[in-house]
Scaffold this motif. Sequence first.
Motif, PDB file in Angstrom:
ATOM      1  N   ASP A  64       6.079  27.508  -5.507  1.00  6.67           N
ATOM      2  CA  ASP A  64       7.387  26.903  -5.254  1.00  6.67           C
ATOM      3  C   ASP A  64       7.775  27.054  -3.789  1.00  6.67           C
ATOM      4  OD1 ASP A  64       8.814  29.547  -4.934  1.00  6.67           O
ATOM      5  OD2 ASP A  64       8.233  29.716  -7.049  1.00  6.67           O
ATOM      6  N   GLU A  65       8.786  26.323  -3.388  1.00  2.89           N
ATOM      7  CA  GLU A  65       9.187  26.260  -1.989  1.00  2.89           C
ATOM      8  C   GLU A  65       9.666  27.615  -1.472  1.00  2.89           C
ATOM      9  OE1 GLU A  65      11.971  23.432   0.900  1.00  2.89           O
ATOM     10  OE2 GLU A  65      12.037  23.207  -1.296  1.00  2.89           O
ATOM     11  N   GLU A  66      10.340  28.370  -2.317  1.00  2.00           N
ATOM     12  CA  GLU A  66      10.864  29.663  -1.887  1.00  2.00           C
ATOM     13  C   GLU A  66       9.750  30.634  -1.507  1.00  2.00           C
ATOM     14  OE1 GLU A  66      11.915  28.016  -4.579  1.00  2.00           O
ATOM     15  OE2 GLU A  66      13.822  27.392  -3.659  1.00  2.00           O
ATOM     16  N   ALA A  67       8.564  30.438  -2.094  1.00  2.00           N
ATOM     17  CA  ALA A  67       7.447  31.349  -1.809  1.00  2.00           C
ATOM     18  C   ALA A  67       6.763  31.031  -0.483  1.00  2.00           C
ATOM     19  CB  ALA A  67       6.418  31.281  -2.940  1.00  2.00           C
ATOM     20  N   PHE A  68       7.023  29.836   0.055  1.00  2.00           N
ATOM     21  CA  PHE A  68       6.364  29.411   1.293  1.00  2.00           C
ATOM     22  C   PHE A  68       7.214  29.882   2.476  1.00  2.00           C
ATOM     23  CE2 PHE A  68       4.729  26.085   4.297  1.00  2.00           C
ATOM     24  CZ  PHE A  68       3.387  26.422   4.191  1.00  2.00           C
ATOM     25  N   THR A  69       6.958  31.096   2.935  1.00  2.00           N
ATOM     26  CA  THR A  69       7.773  31.726   3.969  1.00  2.00           C
ATOM     27  C   THR A  69       6.908  32.187   5.138  1.00  2.00           C
ATOM     28  OG1 THR A  69       7.520  33.932   2.977  1.00  2.00           O
ATOM     29  CG2 THR A  69       9.376  32.564   2.204  1.00  2.00           C
ATOM     30  N   ASP A  70       7.565  32.580   6.213  1.00  2.27           N
ATOM     31  CA  ASP A  70       6.865  33.137   7.372  1.00  2.27           C
ATOM     32  C   ASP A  70       6.048  34.355   6.958  1.00  2.27           C
ATOM     33  OD1 ASP A  70       8.410  31.246   8.591  1.00  2.27           O
ATOM     34  OD2 ASP A  70       9.645  32.645   9.724  1.00  2.27           O
ATOM     35  N   GLY A  91       5.467  16.782  -0.990  1.00  6.36           N
ATOM     36  CA  GLY A  91       6.213  15.626  -0.519  1.00  6.36           C
ATOM     37  C   GLY A  91       7.707  15.704  -0.733  1.00  6.36           C
ATOM     38  N   MET A  92       8.150  16.579  -1.623  1.00  3.91           N
ATOM     39  CA  MET A  92       9.576  16.702  -1.890  1.00  3.91           C
ATOM     40  C   MET A  92      10.233  17.789  -1.040  1.00  3.91           C
ATOM     41  SD  MET A  92      10.015  14.267  -3.898  1.00  3.91           S
ATOM     42  CE  MET A  92      11.750  14.551  -4.247  1.00  3.91           C
ATOM     43  N   TRP A  93       9.423  18.533  -0.297  1.00  2.00           N
ATOM     44  CA  TRP A  93       9.999  19.519   0.618  1.00  2.00           C
ATOM     45  C   TRP A  93      10.296  18.843   1.943  1.00  2.00           C
ATOM     46  CZ3 TRP A  93       6.023  24.115  -0.002  1.00  2.00           C
ATOM     47  CH2 TRP A  93       5.992  24.517  -1.348  1.00  2.00           C
ATOM     48  N   ARG A  94      11.384  19.220   2.580  1.00  3.82           N
ATOM     49  CA  ARG A  94      11.719  18.643   3.874  1.00  3.82           C
ATOM     50  C   ARG A  94      10.734  19.121   4.934  1.00  3.82           C
ATOM     51  NH1 ARG A  94      16.546  15.716   3.819  1.00  3.82           N
ATOM     52  NH2 ARG A  94      15.604  14.966   5.758  1.00  3.82           N
ATOM     53  N   MET A  95      10.316  18.190   5.779  1.00  2.00           N
ATOM     54  CA  MET A  95       9.404  18.548   6.868  1.00  2.00           C
ATOM     55  C   MET A  95      10.073  19.527   7.834  1.00  2.00           C
ATOM     56  SD  MET A  95       6.587  16.933   6.203  1.00  2.00           S
ATOM     57  CE  MET A  95       5.686  17.064   7.746  1.00  2.00           C
ATOM     58  N   GLU A  96      11.379  19.446   7.925  1.00  2.00           N
ATOM     59  CA  GLU A  96      12.124  20.325   8.827  1.00  2.00           C
ATOM     60  C   GLU A  96      11.860  21.788   8.520  1.00  2.00           C
ATOM     61  OE1 GLU A  96      16.745  20.896  10.391  1.00  2.00           O
ATOM     62  OE2 GLU A  96      16.327  19.777   8.560  1.00  2.00           O
ATOM     63  N   LYS A  97      11.705  22.109   7.223  1.00  5.52           N
ATOM     64  CA  LYS A  97      11.413  23.491   6.840  1.00  5.52           C
ATOM     65  C   LYS A  97      10.122  23.968   7.502  1.00  5.52           C
ATOM     66  CE  LYS A  97       9.744  26.199   2.898  1.00  5.52           C
ATOM     67  NZ  LYS A  97      10.560  27.424   3.020  1.00  5.52           N
ATOM     68  N   LEU A  98       9.100  23.120   7.449  1.00  8.70           N
ATOM     69  CA  LEU A  98       7.809  23.483   8.028  1.00  8.70           C
ATOM     70  C   LEU A  98       7.905  23.637   9.539  1.00  8.70           C
ATOM     71  CD1 LEU A  98       4.741  23.872   7.560  1.00  8.70           C
ATOM     72  CD2 LEU A  98       4.485  21.408   7.858  1.00  8.70           C
ATOM     73  N   TYR A  99       8.612  22.709  10.188  1.00  8.32           N
ATOM     74  CA  TYR A  99       8.718  22.746  11.643  1.00  8.32           C
ATOM     75  C   TYR A  99       9.479  23.973  12.133  1.00  8.32           C
ATOM     76  CZ  TYR A  99       7.356  17.843  11.149  1.00  8.32           C
ATOM     77  OH  TYR A  99       6.698  16.682  10.830  1.00  8.32           O
ATOM     78  N   ASN A 100      10.393  24.469  11.313  1.00  4.70           N
ATOM     79  CA  ASN A 100      11.207  25.617  11.720  1.00  4.70           C
ATOM     80  C   ASN A 100      10.572  26.963  11.388  1.00  4.70           C
ATOM     81  OD1 ASN A 100      13.247  24.009  12.769  1.00  4.70           O
ATOM     82  ND2 ASN A 100      14.402  23.956  10.857  1.00  4.70           N
ATOM     83  N   MET A 101       9.423  26.934  10.718  1.00 10.06           N
ATOM     84  CA  MET A 101       8.773  28.191  10.362  1.00 10.06           C
ATOM     85  C   MET A 101       8.105  28.827  11.582  1.00 10.06           C
ATOM     86  SD  MET A 101       7.070  27.306   6.634  1.00 10.06           S
ATOM     87  CE  MET A 101       6.560  29.013   6.336  1.00 10.06           C
ATOM     88  N   THR A 102       8.027  30.136  11.561  1.00 20.79           N
ATOM     89  CA  THR A 102       7.321  30.868  12.602  1.00 20.79           C
ATOM     90  C   THR A 102       5.900  31.134  12.115  1.00 20.79           C
ATOM     91  OG1 THR A 102       9.357  31.937  13.358  1.00 20.79           O
ATOM     92  CG2 THR A 102       7.272  32.950  14.012  1.00 20.79           C
ATOM     93  N   MET A 103       4.956  30.430  12.686  1.00 21.19           N
ATOM     94  CA  MET A 103       3.562  30.583  12.274  1.00 21.19           C
ATOM     95  C   MET A 103       2.997  31.915  12.781  1.00 21.19           C
ATOM     96  SD  MET A 103       2.474  27.719  10.718  1.00 21.19           S
ATOM     97  CE  MET A 103       3.140  26.066  10.423  1.00 21.19           C
ATOM     98  N   PRO A 104       1.976  32.443  12.107  1.00 22.56           N
ATOM     99  CA  PRO A 104       1.309  33.645  12.616  1.00 22.56           C
ATOM    100  C   PRO A 104       0.782  33.428  14.030  1.00 22.56           C
ATOM    101  CG  PRO A 104       0.641  33.219  10.352  1.00 22.56           C
ATOM    102  CD  PRO A 104       1.430  32.027  10.795  1.00 22.56           C
ATOM    103  N   ARG A 105       0.628  34.496  14.743  1.00 30.23           N
ATOM    104  CA  ARG A 105       0.151  34.432  16.119  1.00 30.23           C
ATOM    105  C   ARG A 105      -1.193  33.697  16.184  1.00 30.23           C
ATOM    106  NH1 ARG A 105      -2.673  37.536  19.975  1.00 30.23           N
ATOM    107  NH2 ARG A 105      -3.456  38.923  18.342  1.00 30.23           N
ATOM    108  N   LYS A 106      -1.322  32.828  17.142  1.00 30.37           N
ATOM    109  CA  LYS A 106      -2.503  31.997  17.404  1.00 30.37           C
ATOM    110  C   LYS A 106      -2.590  30.752  16.524  1.00 30.37           C
ATOM    111  CE  LYS A 106      -5.548  35.449  19.507  1.00 30.37           C
ATOM    112  NZ  LYS A 106      -6.925  36.012  19.493  1.00 30.37           N
TER     113      LYS A 106
END
Length: 314
Positions: A64-70, A91-106
Amino acid sequence: MGIPVFVIAGFLESGKTLFMNDTLSDPGFSNGKKTLLFLCEEGIEEYDETELLKVNTIIVPVEDEEAFTDEFLAECNKKYKPERVIIEYNGMWRMEKLYNMTMPRKWEVVQIITTVCAATFSLYLNNMRSQVMEQFSDADMVIFNRCLPDTPKASYRRSVKAINPRCEVYFENADGSPVQPDESLPYELDADVIEIEDEDFGIFYVDIMDDAEKYEGKTVSFTAQVYKSEQLPSGVFVPGRFAMTCCADDIAFIGIPCRGDVILVNRLKKKQWIKIEAVVNCEFDPREKRMLPVFSAKSVESCEQPKEEIVYFN
């Protein structure tokens, strides 16, 4: 050296999994690198985990979306130590959520690909237009699959290009073979003066921004509003139109810089309606890293506002 992240966007049954199965089975892509594949939704098409292991790819389901976190991404990075990451996004999750996430280093997003089922595109566009357009706005590539002979490919292409001019748009038949859109234009490119009707301005704008060089040296004529700004050089204004790029709440001014006589340009008023005739020149834009059009005004006359002020891209 960074860890490339590929994002595959699109609604359920848009062909994301089929596209990734084909991509991962390509030796030119798989090349043995340890790949982490985040599966954020499951459709009819499935992955064969045994086959994926042969190309050093591990699937990590996201329930679920809540589990997809930094923090989740950081844990996966530590656990699997990937050399490459693929996110098959829901497809039902907003792309903005992905863009605002802090990805792991590198980790670095290097490509965003959106897949679209051509058969259902109009349905989604009519009912979820803003969410559809969000999937296009930052995409590097959009692939319309399952096209039929009557699929309005040129119109679909313009829908994407209106939001994201730099995006590459491809079309595939039901068997996966590539197909080209019919790019016939509603005006004559070889005319001494290319007359752009009011209802065709959106089509003209998308086409000239996509392939400016085929307009090099040609003279165009159209009705426009004037945009002026202190940030523009002396003797430069922008003739253009307000366009609905996404929905009624997303109306933006689109236009192309135009050089003209300084005295004439100074007399023009912001939002003034004009009939302009101009020559097209192409200049390299270092920010866009491509050739873009610039107008040189031949004549500018005040005129009445058109019946339809807003332009579209169909």
